[in-house]
Design a protein around this motif. Structure first.
Motif, PDB file in Angstrom:
ATOM      1  N   GLU A 128      -7.388  -2.158   3.226  1.00 20.33           N
ATOM      2  CA  GLU A 128      -6.064  -2.468   2.678  1.00 20.33           C
ATOM      3  C   GLU A 128      -6.002  -2.240   1.171  1.00 20.33           C
ATOM      4  O   GLU A 128      -4.942  -2.413   0.563  1.00 20.33           O
ATOM      5  N   LYS A 129      -7.144  -1.835   0.571  1.00 20.30           N
ATOM      6  CA  LYS A 129      -7.216  -1.693  -0.883  1.00 20.30           C
ATOM      7  C   LYS A 129      -7.854  -0.346  -1.254  1.00 20.30           C
ATOM      8  O   LYS A 129      -8.928  -0.291  -1.862  1.00 20.30           O
ATOM      9  N   VAL A 130      -7.201   0.742  -0.879  1.00 20.20           N
ATOM     10  CA  VAL A 130      -7.766   2.077  -1.107  1.00 20.20           C
ATOM     11  C   VAL A 130      -6.795   2.949  -1.902  1.00 20.20           C
ATOM     12  O   VAL A 130      -5.580   2.944  -1.651  1.00 20.20           O
ATOM     13  N   VAL A 131      -7.347   3.708  -2.828  1.00 14.12           N
ATOM     14  CA  VAL A 131      -6.590   4.703  -3.594  1.00 14.12           C
ATOM     15  C   VAL A 131      -7.303   6.042  -3.469  1.00 14.12           C
ATOM     16  O   VAL A 131      -8.534   6.106  -3.520  1.00 14.12           O
ATOM     17  N   GLN A 151      -2.842   5.487   5.373  1.00 17.46           N
ATOM     18  CA  GLN A 151      -2.667   4.086   5.014  1.00 17.46           C
ATOM     19  C   GLN A 151      -3.471   3.751   3.766  1.00 17.46           C
ATOM     20  O   GLN A 151      -4.526   3.114   3.815  1.00 17.46           O
ATOM     21  N   VAL A 152      -2.957   4.201   2.627  1.00 17.63           N
ATOM     22  CA  VAL A 152      -3.595   3.915   1.345  1.00 17.63           C
ATOM     23  C   VAL A 152      -2.541   3.321   0.409  1.00 17.63           C
ATOM     24  O   VAL A 152      -1.341   3.498   0.614  1.00 17.63           O
ATOM     25  N   LYS A 153      -3.018   2.641  -0.623  1.00 14.88           N
ATOM     26  CA  LYS A 153      -2.094   1.970  -1.539  1.00 14.88           C
ATOM     27  C   LYS A 153      -1.488   2.916  -2.568  1.00 14.88           C
ATOM     28  O   LYS A 153      -0.376   2.695  -3.038  1.00 14.88           O
ATOM     29  N   GLY A 154      -2.261   3.943  -2.914  1.00 18.91           N
ATOM     30  CA  GLY A 154      -1.757   4.860  -3.926  1.00 18.91           C
ATOM     31  C   GLY A 154      -2.546   6.145  -3.956  1.00 18.91           C
ATOM     32  O   GLY A 154      -3.646   6.229  -3.399  1.00 18.91           O
ATOM     33  N   VAL A 155      -1.964   7.161  -4.606  1.00 19.63           N
ATOM     34  CA  VAL A 155      -2.644   8.444  -4.789  1.00 19.63           C
ATOM     35  C   VAL A 155      -2.448   8.895  -6.231  1.00 19.63           C
ATOM     36  O   VAL A 155      -1.413   8.629  -6.844  1.00 19.63           O
ATOM     37  N   VAL A 156      -3.476   9.574  -6.759  1.00 17.22           N
ATOM     38  CA  VAL A 156      -3.422  10.058  -8.141  1.00 17.22           C
ATOM     39  C   VAL A 156      -3.850  11.512  -8.175  1.00 17.22           C
ATOM     40  O   VAL A 156      -4.917  11.873  -7.668  1.00 17.22           O
ATOM     41  N   ALA A 172       9.312  10.039   4.410  1.00 18.64           N
ATOM     42  CA  ALA A 172       9.137   8.910   3.485  1.00 18.64           C
ATOM     43  C   ALA A 172       7.682   8.818   3.015  1.00 18.64           C
ATOM     44  O   ALA A 172       6.757   9.003   3.801  1.00 18.64           O
ATOM     45  N   ILE A 173       7.503   8.583   1.732  1.00 16.74           N
ATOM     46  CA  ILE A 173       6.170   8.416   1.157  1.00 16.74           C
ATOM     47  C   ILE A 173       6.009   6.959   0.734  1.00 16.74           C
ATOM     48  O   ILE A 173       6.733   6.469  -0.140  1.00 16.74           O
ATOM     49  N   LYS A 174       5.054   6.282   1.357  1.00 18.72           N
ATOM     50  CA  LYS A 174       4.859   4.854   1.087  1.00 18.72           C
ATOM     51  C   LYS A 174       3.845   4.557  -0.014  1.00 18.72           C
ATOM     52  O   LYS A 174       4.037   3.616  -0.789  1.00 18.72           O
ATOM     53  N   PRO A 175       2.713   5.307  -0.116  1.00 18.42           N
ATOM     54  CA  PRO A 175       1.780   5.017  -1.211  1.00 18.42           C
ATOM     55  C   PRO A 175       2.434   5.309  -2.564  1.00 18.42           C
ATOM     56  O   PRO A 175       3.238   6.235  -2.694  1.00 18.42           O
ATOM     57  N   LYS A 176       2.081   4.527  -3.553  1.00 16.67           N
ATOM     58  CA  LYS A 176       2.564   4.813  -4.902  1.00 16.67           C
ATOM     59  C   LYS A 176       1.867   6.073  -5.415  1.00 16.67           C
ATOM     60  O   LYS A 176       0.707   6.340  -5.071  1.00 16.67           O
ATOM     61  N   VAL A 177       2.586   6.842  -6.222  1.00 18.29           N
ATOM     62  CA  VAL A 177       2.112   8.159  -6.646  1.00 18.29           C
ATOM     63  C   VAL A 177       2.062   8.239  -8.167  1.00 18.29           C
ATOM     64  O   VAL A 177       3.029   7.901  -8.851  1.00 18.29           O
ATOM     65  N   LEU A 178       0.915   8.710  -8.681  1.00 21.15           N
ATOM     66  CA  LEU A 178       0.765   9.000 -10.106  1.00 21.15           C
ATOM     67  C   LEU A 178       0.310  10.443 -10.265  1.00 21.15           C
ATOM     68  O   LEU A 178      -0.695  10.850  -9.675  1.00 21.15           O
ATOM     69  N   VAL A 179       1.053  11.210 -11.054  1.00 24.97           N
ATOM     70  CA  VAL A 179       0.681  12.589 -11.356  1.00 24.97           C
ATOM     71  C   VAL A 179       0.412  12.700 -12.853  1.00 24.97           C
ATOM     72  O   VAL A 179       1.287  12.410 -13.678  1.00 24.97           O
ATOM     73  N   HIS A 245      -4.187   5.615 -17.998  1.00 19.55           N
ATOM     74  CA  HIS A 245      -3.038   5.513 -17.100  1.00 19.55           C
ATOM     75  C   HIS A 245      -3.498   5.270 -15.663  1.00 19.55           C
ATOM     76  O   HIS A 245      -2.859   4.528 -14.907  1.00 19.55           O
ATOM     77  N   PHE A 246      -4.607   5.887 -15.291  1.00 16.47           N
ATOM     78  CA  PHE A 246      -5.211   5.678 -13.972  1.00 16.47           C
ATOM     79  C   PHE A 246      -5.661   4.228 -13.828  1.00 16.47           C
ATOM     80  O   PHE A 246      -5.426   3.594 -12.793  1.00 16.47           O
ATOM     81  N   MET A 247      -6.300   3.674 -14.843  1.00 15.87           N
ATOM     82  CA  MET A 247      -6.750   2.282 -14.798  1.00 15.87           C
ATOM     83  C   MET A 247      -5.558   1.328 -14.657  1.00 15.87           C
ATOM     84  O   MET A 247      -5.605   0.356 -13.888  1.00 15.87           O
ATOM     85  N   ASP A 248      -4.492   1.601 -15.378  1.00 21.10           N
ATOM     86  CA  ASP A 248      -3.287   0.774 -15.279  1.00 21.10           C
ATOM     87  C   ASP A 248      -2.700   0.853 -13.869  1.00 21.10           C
ATOM     88  O   ASP A 248      -2.230  -0.152 -13.317  1.00 21.10           O
ATOM     89  N   PHE A 249      -2.735   2.046 -13.298  1.00 23.35           N
ATOM     90  CA  PHE A 249      -2.230   2.286 -11.951  1.00 23.35           C
ATOM     91  C   PHE A 249      -3.038   1.472 -10.930  1.00 23.35           C
ATOM     92  O   PHE A 249      -2.469   0.811 -10.058  1.00 23.35           O
ATOM     93  N   LEU A 250      -4.356   1.502 -11.065  1.00 21.41           N
ATOM     94  CA  LEU A 250      -5.215   0.743 -10.153  1.00 21.41           C
ATOM     95  C   LEU A 250      -4.927  -0.745 -10.237  1.00 21.41           C
ATOM     96  O   LEU A 250      -4.860  -1.449  -9.219  1.00 21.41           O
ATOM     97  N   GLU A 251      -4.768  -1.222 -11.445  1.00 19.99           N
ATOM     98  CA  GLU A 251      -4.483  -2.650 -11.636  1.00 19.99           C
ATOM     99  C   GLU A 251      -3.183  -3.041 -10.935  1.00 19.99           C
ATOM    100  O   GLU A 251      -3.082  -4.119 -10.342  1.00 19.99           O
ATOM    101  N   GLU A 252      -2.220  -2.136 -10.988  1.00 20.51           N
ATOM    102  CA  GLU A 252      -0.916  -2.427 -10.353  1.00 20.51           C
ATOM    103  C   GLU A 252      -0.987  -2.349  -8.829  1.00 20.51           C
ATOM    104  O   GLU A 252      -0.543  -3.278  -8.134  1.00 20.51           O
ATOM    105  N   VAL A 253      -1.551  -1.270  -8.293  1.00 19.91           N
ATOM    106  CA  VAL A 253      -1.464  -1.053  -6.836  1.00 19.91           C
ATOM    107  C   VAL A 253      -2.493  -1.850  -6.047  1.00 19.91           C
ATOM    108  O   VAL A 253      -2.301  -2.084  -4.852  1.00 19.91           O
ATOM    109  N   LEU A 254      -3.569  -2.272  -6.701  1.00 14.31           N
ATOM    110  CA  LEU A 254      -4.607  -3.006  -5.994  1.00 14.31           C
ATOM    111  C   LEU A 254      -4.589  -4.494  -6.303  1.00 14.31           C
ATOM    112  O   LEU A 254      -5.553  -5.205  -5.994  1.00 14.31           O
ATOM    113  N   GLU A 255      -3.533  -4.957  -6.909  1.00 17.96           N
ATOM    114  CA  GLU A 255      -3.450  -6.378  -7.273  1.00 17.96           C
ATOM    115  C   GLU A 255      -3.467  -7.266  -6.040  1.00 17.96           C
ATOM    116  O   GLU A 255      -3.062  -6.883  -4.970  1.00 17.96           O
TER     117      GLU A 255
END
Length: 255
Positions: A128-131, A151-156, A172-179, A245-255
């Motif tokens: 439940e906690k994968v990027v 079924q992942v929380k986010g992709v970068v 529909a795209i459910k994981p949060k996305v960072l480019v 920015h990746f670290m901030d993303f992880l903190e947000e999506v894996l909280e």
């Protein structure tokens, strides 16, 4: 460049000597795959995991360094083998052809990503906690993980390709996305960027795209050199900023 590569090898040896890094053999049917797992020595709450999709040459020094760095922060990490034993490219020409095949056959690409994701979970990762993250060709793969509904929380995606075949349906795209994108990256044309942004809008995705000034393709990879005129070059400032920015993303999506 020769001295740099030698120093990189020395650094790798010193870093990995203290990491629980191991090669992992797994399969896609009859095809043997050879991934790399890194187990954190000090695990953090909820056992989050990161799946790394490497650039077009396959598992390389850069992906291993990233894996080791993440493991030191407490993440379970697995580096995917997309090509499989006996199919590793010998040079950039071969890499371009092989990566191109998987970009066209996205079902095969998505399957190899899913198999690697299974390996990450088997390490002890909380499913439940994968990027998923990727570099260049792997950045394209990270987006395919989101498009295929994994079924992942986010992709970068770091300096990855953004496009998809226009005949493919947008879902529909459910994981949060960072480019993380180089502002001067000529490998990704403007129409591809616009198409990607429209796709994200139509998919009702939670996405963000960050541009880095004076950065071209492969801006996170020191071995790419520093000549922007070649279209591929390392940019230290963009590398550090995108990592944060990746670290901030992880903190947000894996909280």
């Amino acid at each position: 460049m020769k001295n740099y590569i030698t120093l990189t090898a020395i650094f790798l040896f010193a870093a990995f000597a203290h990491a629980q890094m191991k090669n992992v053999a797994y399969k896609d049917g009859a095809q043997k795959l050879n991934g790399v797992a890194v187990i954190p020595e000090k695990r953090i709450k909820n056992a989050p995991g990161i799946l790394i999709l490497p650039a077009w040459r396959g598992i390389d020094n850069h992906s291993k360094l990233v894996a080791e760095k993440l493991a030191k922060q407490g993440y379970f990490v697995f580096i995917a083998d997309i090509y499989g034993e006996g199919n590793y490219p010998k040079d950039n020409t071969e890499a371009g052809k092989m990566a191109g095949q998987y970009k066209k056959d996205v079902v095969a690409y998505q399957k190899r990503i899913a198999l690697a994701l299974d390996q990450l979970i088997m390490l002890g990762t909380n499913k439940e906690k994968v990027v998923v993250i990727g570099y260049c060709f792997g950045g394209t793969g990270a987006l395919e993980a989101a498009r295929s509904g994994m079924q992942v929380k986010g992709v970068v995606s770091f300096h990855g390709g953004l496009g998809k075949d226009a005949t493919r349906k947008t879902t529909a795209i459910k994981p949060k996305v960072l480019v993380c994108h180089g502002a001067d990256d000529t490998f990704v044309p403007e129409d591809e960027i616009k198409g990607f942004q429209k796709e994200m809008h139509d998919a009702k995705a939670d996405w963000q795209m960050i541009y880095y000034a004076n950065a071209v393709h492969a801006f996170t990879e020191p071995e790419a050199g520093n000549d922007n005129s070649k279209g591929v070059a390392y940019n230290e400032k963009a590398d550090k900023r995108s990592w944060q920015h990746f670290m901030d993303f992880l903190e947000e999506v894996l909280e």
